[in-house]
Design an enzyme around this catalytic site. Structure first.
Site, PDB file in Angstrom:
ATOM      1  N   LYS A 126       0.741  -1.182   0.150  1.00  0.00           N
ATOM      2  CA  LYS A 126       0.177   0.032   0.192  1.00  0.00           C
ATOM      3  C   LYS A 126       0.831   1.145  -0.277  1.00  0.00           C
ATOM      4  CE  LYS A 126      -2.085   1.309   3.582  1.00  0.00           C
ATOM      5  NZ  LYS A 126      -1.244   2.633   4.096  1.00  0.00           N
ATOM      6  N   ASN A 127       1.764   1.324   0.794  1.00  0.00           N
ATOM      7  CA  ASN A 127       2.855   2.907   1.269  1.00  0.00           C
ATOM      8  C   ASN A 127       3.713   2.657  -0.040  1.00  0.00           C
ATOM      9  OD1 ASN A 127       1.072   2.990   3.039  1.00  0.00           O
ATOM     10  ND2 ASN A 127       2.569   2.130   4.686  1.00  0.00           N
TER      11      ASN A 127
ATOM     12  N   CYS B  91      -5.847  12.476  11.995  1.00  0.00           N
ATOM     13  CA  CYS B  91      -6.796  11.217  11.548  1.00  0.00           C
ATOM     14  C   CYS B  91      -6.220  10.993  13.168  1.00  0.00           C
ATOM     15  CB  CYS B  91      -5.752  10.470  11.523  1.00  0.00           C
ATOM     16  SG  CYS B  91      -4.259  10.187  11.530  1.00  0.00           S
TER      17      CYS B  91
ATOM     18  N   ARG C 255      -1.103  14.850  12.077  1.00  0.00           N
ATOM     19  CA  ARG C 255      -0.254  14.854  10.632  1.00  0.00           C
ATOM     20  C   ARG C 255      -0.252  16.095  10.363  1.00  0.00           C
ATOM     21  NH1 ARG C 255      -1.325   8.767   9.607  1.00  0.00           N
ATOM     22  NH2 ARG C 255      -0.037   9.778   8.736  1.00  0.00           N
TER      23      ARG C 255
ATOM     24  N   ASP D 211       4.222   1.257  11.801  1.00  0.00           N
ATOM     25  CA  ASP D 211       2.981   0.658  11.144  1.00  0.00           C
ATOM     26  C   ASP D 211       2.940  -1.343  12.765  1.00  0.00           C
ATOM     27  OD1 ASP D 211       3.343   1.905   8.327  1.00  0.00           O
ATOM     28  OD2 ASP D 211       2.468   2.226  10.697  1.00  0.00           O
TER      29      ASP D 211
ATOM     30  N   ARG E 185      -8.297  -0.720   4.625  1.00  0.00           N
ATOM     31  CA  ARG E 185      -7.722   0.443   3.573  1.00  0.00           C
ATOM     32  C   ARG E 185      -6.085  -0.295   3.308  1.00  0.00           C
ATOM     33  NH1 ARG E 185      -6.962   5.677   6.653  1.00  0.00           N
ATOM     34  NH2 ARG E 185      -5.537   5.836   5.000  1.00  0.00           N
TER      35      ARG E 185
END
Ligand code: EPZ
Length: 425
Positions: free
Chosen positions: A22-23, A121, A126, A311, A404
């Protein structure tokens, strides 16, 4: 709204393919807007964040085809001949913070851009101060109004030599993208060195950029006037791999993770080897064997790459809740990445917080089922791991968070022997 129901107590045995990262996907899809040529991106994962981003870039003028390849990975063929809109609206940017990075191609190709402030978030405020300071130093005119960043260029942007206060992954991506099309030599120091930075830099160089030093903290970019199309493949998701490695450590069993290289999860490997886990590095795959149920408590501190990844912090905490002793987890990247603590406590975890440190009094078999709620992407992964070992049936609400960043997680876990069901509540 979907919920996930997990009956705990099963071993995990078998093998799974690790999906595209994803990243890495998000910055590489955004980089495709830097050229009017066609770009092919292979091994795109089937994730809601990817579809959120594609919705945004379609609104900006990109045309693309998403071809479903084997085991639901996608090949994306994308072309942005012309930027038709230069506005990235709040309802899309707030859902997926990385959307903010479209500011780079928009300001370069359109001369001005109106991008929503990403907003905070669950894991932190952020901020975007580093992005704005870079743009100002490059000569962009910046106005913050009605929750939007309005950026415009009077003359051409100029190359700069910029030292980051913190090795921000997103800011490094942003700097590489914008500097690739600014004539002259730009330098970013204290840059992030995550593998996703290397993937983006390699893609930009294949498009004709001249980037050197990526993967180190000093990156030099010689900008050019135009970038061309290319054909690139997304690397595997090291955080998905780490999540499954932690899952089998908690449940016990034997797991082969395909299409991932051990060096991508080096920091986790070094930690897991202290919990009686056997980790074998095979040809482009990893084998994790956890024979006994003994999980030693281990203190960790999250750090920028190559340190222990933030993460994987929430997932590691679920394992420590289940270990046989006291451990500490210090979160140094985000100021509020402990939303999973209360939910793990509801499941029987003995966890308390002191500032940015969680103190976990682990106890084997302490976890039991409870109705819990996912609050953010990695917190939801942590609750799934806890559910795999908890006694009884755990119900996790707001599971859209997990979609997600994890491709069909319940299918993959069920194929390994877990007992998971996604139900429409
Ligand atoms: C990327 O987020 C990842 N997201 C995050 O993954 C990951 O946790 C994070 O890097 C750190 O590794 C994507 O790649 C899409 P940062 P990013 O800028 O770029 C501060 C996941 O779960 N900061 O490296 O937003 C910031 O507040 C997600 O997959 C400023 O202060 O992270 C944070 O404390 C979550 N000012 C620190 O830097 C700025 O202008 C690290 O953030 C920018 C950042």
């Amino acid at each position: 709204m979907d919920i996930i129901q997990i009956k705990g107590g099963n071993f995990l045995e078998g093998e799974i393919n690790i999906s595209g990262s994803k990243n890495a996907s998000l910055p590489m899809i955004i980089a495709s807007l830097l050229t009017e040529d066609k770009i092919k991106i292979r091994n795109i994962p089937n994730l809601s964040d990817v579809f959120t981003l594609l919705k945004l870039i379609k609104s900006l003028g990109s045309e693309f085809e998403l071809i479903n390849e084997d085991n639901s990975t996608y090949k994306l063929i994308i072309q942005t001949k012309k930027i038709k809109s230069n506005i990235a609206p709040y309802d899309l940017v707030r859902k997926m913070r990385a959307s903010f990075w479209v500011l780079a191609p928009l300001i370069l190709r359109y001369g001005e851009a109106k991008v929503s402030l990403p907003g905070g978030c669950a894991i932190g405020t952020r901020p975007i101060n580093f992005y704005l300071s870079i743009l100002k130093k490059m000569g962009a005119l910046i106005k913050i109004k009605d929750g939007y960043v309005k950026a415009s260029i009077k003359n051409n942007l100029k190359p700069i030599n910029y030292k980051l206060d913190f090795p921000s992954v997103g800011v490094t991506h942003f700097f590489l993208m914008i500097s690739s099309l600014i004539e002259g030599e730009s330098i970013i120091r204290n840059a992030a060195i995550e593998p996703e930075i290397i993937s983006l830099a390699e893609m930009l160089n294949k498009m004709g950029a001249k980037i050197k030093g990526y993967g180190t903290s000093k990156i030099v970019i010689k900008g050019c006037s135009k970038l061309k199309g290319t054909d690139i493949t997304i690397p595997s998701d090291r955080i998905e791999a780490g999540t499954f490695a932690l899952a089998v450590t908690a449940t016990g069993g034997k797991l082969k993770l395909k299409s991932i290289n051990i060096k991508e999860i080096e920091a986790l490997k070094n930690v897991l080897q202290n919990t009686d886990v056997e980790i074998k590095s095979l040809e482009n795959s990893i084998e994790i064997i956890k024979k006994n149920g003994v999980i030693h408590p281990i203190d960790i501190e999250t750090k920028p790459y190559p340190g222990f990844p933030t993460d994987l912090q929430a997932q590691f905490m679920a394992l420590m809740a289940y270990s046989n002793g006291k451990s500490k987890i210090k979160e140094t990247i985000f100021e509020n990445r402990f939303m999973h603590v209360q939910e793990l406590v509801r499941m029987g975890g003995d966890i308390s917080l002191a500032g940015n440190t969680a103190i976990i009094k682990g106890k084997k078999d302490c976890l039991h089922s409870a109705p819990v709620m996912a609050t953010d992407l990695r917190a939801s992964a942590s609750l799934v791991l806890a559910g795999l070992v908890a006694r009884g049936e755990t119900k996790i609400d707001r599971i859209y968070h997990i979609d997600r960043g994890y491709e069909r997680i319940e299918e993959k876990l069920n194929s390994l022997g877990a007992n998971i069901e996604r139900v429409n509540a």
